[in-house]
Design a protein around this motif. Structure first.
Motif, PDB file in Angstrom:
ATOM      1  N   CYS A   1       3.757  -0.024   5.007  1.00  0.00           N
ATOM      2  CA  CYS A   1       2.363  -0.355   4.676  1.00  0.00           C
ATOM      3  C   CYS A   1       2.108  -1.843   4.905  1.00  0.00           C
ATOM      4  O   CYS A   1       1.069  -2.231   5.451  1.00  0.00           O
ATOM      5  N   VAL A   2       3.054  -2.670   4.492  1.00  0.00           N
ATOM      6  CA  VAL A   2       2.931  -4.116   4.675  1.00  0.00           C
ATOM      7  C   VAL A   2       2.989  -4.462   6.161  1.00  0.00           C
ATOM      8  O   VAL A   2       2.171  -5.240   6.666  1.00  0.00           O
TER       9      VAL A   2
ATOM     10  N   VAL B   1       9.793   6.949  -0.465  1.00  0.00           N
ATOM     11  CA  VAL B   1       8.645   6.047  -0.521  1.00  0.00           C
ATOM     12  C   VAL B   1       8.967   4.560  -0.362  1.00  0.00           C
ATOM     13  O   VAL B   1       8.133   3.822   0.167  1.00  0.00           O
ATOM     14  N   PRO B   2      10.141   4.055  -0.750  1.00  0.00           N
ATOM     15  CA  PRO B   2      10.365   2.610  -0.579  1.00  0.00           C
ATOM     16  C   PRO B   2      10.205   2.135   0.872  1.00  0.00           C
ATOM     17  O   PRO B   2       9.583   1.099   1.126  1.00  0.00           O
ATOM     18  N   GLY B   3      10.744   2.874   1.809  1.00  0.00           N
ATOM     19  CA  GLY B   3      10.601   2.490   3.213  1.00  0.00           C
ATOM     20  C   GLY B   3       9.159   2.544   3.678  1.00  0.00           C
ATOM     21  O   GLY B   3       8.702   1.666   4.437  1.00  0.00           O
ATOM     22  N   ASP B   4       8.426   3.535   3.224  1.00  0.00           N
ATOM     23  CA  ASP B   4       7.020   3.647   3.617  1.00  0.00           C
ATOM     24  C   ASP B   4       6.160   2.565   2.978  1.00  0.00           C
ATOM     25  O   ASP B   4       5.163   2.141   3.559  1.00  0.00           O
TER      26      ASP B   4
ATOM     27  N   ALA C   1      -5.924  -0.056   1.709  1.00  0.00           N
ATOM     28  CA  ALA C   1      -6.225   1.132   2.513  1.00  0.00           C
ATOM     29  C   ALA C   1      -4.940   1.849   2.910  1.00  0.00           C
ATOM     30  O   ALA C   1      -4.873   3.093   2.887  1.00  0.00           O
ATOM     31  N   ASN C   2      -3.911   1.082   3.262  1.00  0.00           N
ATOM     32  CA  ASN C   2      -2.619   1.689   3.614  1.00  0.00           C
ATOM     33  C   ASN C   2      -1.994   2.408   2.427  1.00  0.00           C
ATOM     34  O   ASN C   2      -1.432   3.497   2.584  1.00  0.00           O
ATOM     35  N   PHE C   3      -2.096   1.812   1.255  1.00  0.00           N
ATOM     36  CA  PHE C   3      -1.559   2.474   0.062  1.00  0.00           C
ATOM     37  C   PHE C   3      -2.333   3.761  -0.240  1.00  0.00           C
ATOM     38  O   PHE C   3      -1.736   4.752  -0.672  1.00  0.00           O
ATOM     39  N   ALA C   4      -3.634   3.744  -0.012  1.00  0.00           N
ATOM     40  CA  ALA C   4      -4.425   4.974  -0.190  1.00  0.00           C
ATOM     41  C   ALA C   4      -3.959   6.034   0.806  1.00  0.00           C
ATOM     42  O   ALA C   4      -3.798   7.205   0.455  1.00  0.00           O
ATOM     43  N   GLY C   5      -3.726   5.630   2.045  1.00  0.00           N
ATOM     44  CA  GLY C   5      -3.216   6.554   3.060  1.00  0.00           C
ATOM     45  C   GLY C   5      -1.843   7.086   2.694  1.00  0.00           C
ATOM     46  O   GLY C   5      -1.550   8.275   2.868  1.00  0.00           O
TER      47      GLY C   5
END
Length: 183
Positions: free
Chosen positions: A166-167, A159-162, A117-121
């Protein structure tokens, strides 16, 4: 559809609005791209409050910033609509809703489900943010940006930090959800 908001829900929405504002000023120094914790708190808003209240919390944050309170990473005010990065704030609200909806039904309550769900967000935030950035830069404020620089600066370097956030959000949501439900 539930139309009323309880005092508990109002309080939690206000809490996540404030956390998102604070997250804008917690900056981790990374060259080229500013890295803040806004994304973490907007994902947690959706995960812990559900889609409707999570989006309401982030929407309130956006409205406060547009009203002139300096809650965005670069200030605030109605002019911020012309800031190419405002698209990410819009993306936060949509992503909070989607992430919340994906997890509030009880189907995505495991770590892998919450992470998905976090990756979708995350995909929504970057999709909305990059599209807004491109449109505002190229067609409104007259500072054109090509697709490769857009991809490089607005996605690849950021994106790497985001992905790490997510984790972190998935771990925190698993731990905090029972505590919030017990309030």
């Amino acid at each position: 559809m539930k139309q009323t908001i309880t005092v508990k829900e109002m309080t939690l929405c206000a809490l996540f609005t404030v956390l998102t504002a604070v997250g804008a000023f917690i900056k981790i120094p990374i060259p080229v791209v500013p890295f803040t914790l806004q994304f973490l708190f907007t994902m947690l808003a959706g995960l812990l409050l559900g889609g409707r209240l999570g989006a309401l919390s982030v929407g309130l944050y956006a409205l406060l910033g547009l009203a002139g309170l300096p809650v965005f990473a670069e200030g605030g005010g109605f002019w911020y609509l012309l800031n190419p990065s405002f698209g990410y704030i819009l993306g936060f609200a949509v992503a909070s809703y989607i992430t919340g909806r994906m997890t509030e039904r009880g189907k995505q309550t495991t770590f892998p489900g919450i992470l998905a769900a976090n990756f979708a967000g995350l995909a929504v935030v970057y999709g909305v943010g990059m599209a807004y950035y491109y449109l505002i830069s190229n067609f409104v404020i007259g500072t054109p940006i090509g697709l490769w620089p857009l991809f490089l600066y607005c996605f690849l370097l950021a994106v790497p930090g985001d992905l790490c956030l997510c984790v972190v959000a998935a771990v925190l949501a698993l731990r905090l959800k029972p505590a919030i439900a017990a309030i």
